[in-house]
Design a protein around this motif. Structure first.
Motif, PDB file in Angstrom:
ATOM      1  N   ASN A 145      53.983  18.030 -22.067  1.00 43.83           N
ATOM      2  CA  ASN A 145      53.492  18.357 -23.485  1.00 43.83           C
ATOM      3  C   ASN A 145      52.900  16.925 -24.138  1.00 43.83           C
ATOM      4  O   ASN A 145      53.640  17.022 -24.873  1.00 43.83           O
ATOM      5  CB  ASN A 145      53.630  19.560 -24.588  1.00 43.83           C
ATOM      6  CG  ASN A 145      52.688  19.244 -25.376  1.00 43.83           C
ATOM      7  OD1 ASN A 145      51.622  18.815 -25.478  1.00 43.83           O
ATOM      8  ND2 ASN A 145      53.383  20.571 -26.275  1.00 43.83           N
ATOM      9  N   ALA A 146      51.916  16.578 -23.823  1.00 44.14           N
ATOM     10  CA  ALA A 146      51.260  15.312 -24.486  1.00 44.14           C
ATOM     11  C   ALA A 146      50.740  15.244 -26.218  1.00 44.14           C
ATOM     12  O   ALA A 146      50.124  14.247 -26.365  1.00 44.14           O
ATOM     13  CB  ALA A 146      51.053  14.321 -23.763  1.00 44.14           C
ATOM     14  N   GLY A 147      50.795  16.643 -26.904  1.00 42.97           N
ATOM     15  CA  GLY A 147      49.878  16.813 -27.703  1.00 42.97           C
ATOM     16  C   GLY A 147      48.623  17.193 -27.785  1.00 42.97           C
ATOM     17  O   GLY A 147      48.284  18.079 -26.089  1.00 42.97           O
ATOM     18  N   GLU A 198      42.864  15.157 -28.812  1.00 38.21           N
ATOM     19  CA  GLU A 198      43.309  13.342 -28.776  1.00 38.21           C
ATOM     20  C   GLU A 198      43.937  12.811 -27.764  1.00 38.21           C
ATOM     21  O   GLU A 198      43.643  10.923 -27.055  1.00 38.21           O
ATOM     22  CB  GLU A 198      42.483  13.516 -29.950  1.00 38.21           C
ATOM     23  CG  GLU A 198      44.234  13.483 -30.371  1.00 38.21           C
ATOM     24  CD  GLU A 198      44.554  13.036 -31.726  1.00 38.21           C
ATOM     25  OE1 GLU A 198      43.190  13.617 -32.500  1.00 38.21           O
ATOM     26  OE2 GLU A 198      45.341  12.750 -32.583  1.00 38.21           O
ATOM     27  N   SER A 199      45.386  13.206 -28.211  1.00 41.46           N
ATOM     28  CA  SER A 199      45.877  12.032 -26.745  1.00 41.46           C
ATOM     29  C   SER A 199      45.346  11.902 -25.289  1.00 41.46           C
ATOM     30  O   SER A 199      46.279  10.843 -24.678  1.00 41.46           O
ATOM     31  CB  SER A 199      47.525  12.963 -26.245  1.00 41.46           C
ATOM     32  OG  SER A 199      47.850  13.135 -27.438  1.00 41.46           O
ATOM     33  N   CYS A 241      44.469   8.283 -24.605  1.00 41.08           N
ATOM     34  CA  CYS A 241      45.680   7.410 -23.792  1.00 41.08           C
ATOM     35  C   CYS A 241      45.573   7.836 -22.747  1.00 41.08           C
ATOM     36  O   CYS A 241      45.397   6.573 -21.439  1.00 41.08           O
ATOM     37  CB  CYS A 241      46.283   7.918 -24.717  1.00 41.08           C
ATOM     38  SG  CYS A 241      48.264   7.274 -23.605  1.00 41.08           S
ATOM     39  N   ALA A 254      51.098  10.616 -33.645  1.00 38.70           N
ATOM     40  CA  ALA A 254      49.514  10.186 -33.493  1.00 38.70           C
ATOM     41  C   ALA A 254      49.230   8.981 -34.127  1.00 38.70           C
ATOM     42  O   ALA A 254      49.549   7.940 -35.045  1.00 38.70           O
ATOM     43  CB  ALA A 254      48.380  10.947 -34.796  1.00 38.70           C
ATOM     44  N   VAL A 255      48.348   7.930 -33.665  1.00 35.63           N
ATOM     45  CA  VAL A 255      47.360   6.762 -33.752  1.00 35.63           C
ATOM     46  C   VAL A 255      45.966   7.531 -35.006  1.00 35.63           C
ATOM     47  O   VAL A 255      45.846   8.064 -34.466  1.00 35.63           O
ATOM     48  CB  VAL A 255      47.718   6.049 -32.911  1.00 35.63           C
ATOM     49  CG1 VAL A 255      49.227   5.250 -32.062  1.00 35.63           C
ATOM     50  CG2 VAL A 255      46.454   7.186 -31.316  1.00 35.63           C
ATOM     51  N   ALA A 312      48.421   3.884 -27.818  1.00 36.97           N
ATOM     52  CA  ALA A 312      48.283   5.382 -28.405  1.00 36.97           C
ATOM     53  C   ALA A 312      49.796   6.321 -27.167  1.00 36.97           C
ATOM     54  O   ALA A 312      49.465   7.097 -27.452  1.00 36.97           O
ATOM     55  CB  ALA A 312      47.131   5.564 -27.776  1.00 36.97           C
ATOM     56  N   ILE A 372      52.884   9.372 -28.151  1.00 34.30           N
ATOM     57  CA  ILE A 372      53.037  10.245 -27.106  1.00 34.30           C
ATOM     58  C   ILE A 372      54.881   9.821 -27.106  1.00 34.30           C
ATOM     59  O   ILE A 372      55.452  11.638 -27.044  1.00 34.30           O
ATOM     60  CB  ILE A 372      52.167  10.336 -25.571  1.00 34.30           C
ATOM     61  CG1 ILE A 372      50.787  10.533 -26.429  1.00 34.30           C
ATOM     62  CG2 ILE A 372      52.564  10.744 -24.720  1.00 34.30           C
ATOM     63  CD1 ILE A 372      49.711  10.718 -24.858  1.00 34.30           C
TER      64      ILE A 372
END
Lengths: 230, 230
Positions: A190-192, A195-196, A199, B118-119, B202, B206
């Motif tokens: 789970n990379a978030g 918006e992740s 990346c 987060a970035v 970014a 993660i």
């Protein structure tokens, strides 16, 4: 082969290399697949070829081919979108009414036209975020499977040398996608939030660059999350 | 310890965890390090602590501490910038005249204030691109070392479980940075132009998210580029 698997996934754009490789891996994992193509005859033919490829495997799942619309309708929940970026928004707009009650798994990477070593990110930030905007909040969008090589997916003599970074705003939807991915024998993380994907999508052209580079002694690179060394 | 190593690298913000860990790893690799801090006394004290940490190692390089300005001047070529993002632009603006003829290695990640998962990317696209804009084209900026855990760097009982994705617009500068990184015993990859930093920077939140997650059975995750499975 038989048809008694209730778990059925659609792959829209399923006649391309990424879609075909995913169909093979999913079918081997016992998940039935419906390929969706603008050309239903091509989808059906591709499905037959993939079934033939799996003839000597102990595969209990089915692969069929239909139109994009009928494939979307046939999916129990997960609809994987695997079209070139140039067709992403138009395809989704057409399918949106059929996606109500289902989950979109967006694997599209916005490679720069003519330059697979770069991305041109959409105004929303990423393709995953674009898809979520386009479909509205009631249809969950999960970004996943951006970084795994199509060549690797289609080479059943190899494992998948790539962990899958999964992102999106709906945790339950991400968990369903992660469970599907782990059936294929690779690790999902789970990379978030969606918006992740800014990346994760942009990692693909970096891997393509390494694959092309004369300084890197291998192609079909994957990316893995590593625990501390011992 | 002795001082006869001609190769000398500056680490600006070198009294923070990332800077200290890099100083240890570089000194062990035979590269002398000058820590630069707003507080030169603190830099000198930190240098002494790091030398004490290395007392039982066969370390031929030196670690010293100076002001940010004097540390920048003391560097042969590579000046590593390791400050919190909030101080990035002001620090670079102050040091810019001293960086002429040198190479900036920007390792700063623009983590969201109060949320390390987060970035918030700068308007230029990434910190690396911001730095290149700020310094102008005559001072090469290389983005690197964003993803490696400070805890790992400081734990000399462990190898570095993270490949380093290096990006920037000056190929020769990238090659010098990659050679430095590989002295620390980890693999560096040319990840492309400065714009690749949008992805590489970014990746850090993660990894932080995975480190915090109860669903991931380890912390201090790294990322590695993997060849095909055999």
């Amino acid at each position: 082969m038989n048809n008694d698997v209730s778990n059925k996934v659609a792959i829209i754009g399923g006649t391309g290399p990424q879609g075909k490789g995913l169909a093979l891996r999913l079918a081997l994992a016992g998940v039935s697949v419906v390929l969706g193509s603008r050309d239903p005859a091509k989808a059906a033919e591709t499905a037959q070829q993939l079934i033939a490829t799996l003839a000597e495997q102990d595969c209990k799942a089915d692969i069929t081919g239909l139109s994009m619309e009928d494939a979307t309708k046939a999916a129990d929940d997960l609809v994987i979108l695997s079209v070139p970026y140039s067709g992403h928004d138009a395809t989704l707009t057409a399918l949106a009414p059929l996606l109500v009650g289902k989950t979109l798994v967006d694997i599209v990477v916005p490679l720069a036209p003519g330059n697979p070593k770069a991305v041109v990110m959409p105004a929303a930030g990423s393709v995953t975020e674009s898809a979520q905007l386009l479909l509205g909040d009631d249809i969950p969008v999960v970004g996943a499977l951006h970084n795994v090589s199509a060549v690797t997916l289609n080479d059943l003599s190899r494992g998948i040398n790539c962990d899958i970074l999964v992102c999106g705003n709906d945790l339950d939807a991400k968990k369903r996608v992660m469970a599907l991915i782990e059936k294929m024998g690779t690790q999902a993380y789970n990379a978030g939030l969606a918006e992740s994907a800014r990346c994760v999508e942009a990692l693909t052209p970096i891997l393509i660059r390494l694959n092309i580079s004369k300084d890197v002694p291998f192609s079909h690179a994957g990316v893995r999350i590593c625990p501390p060394d011992h």
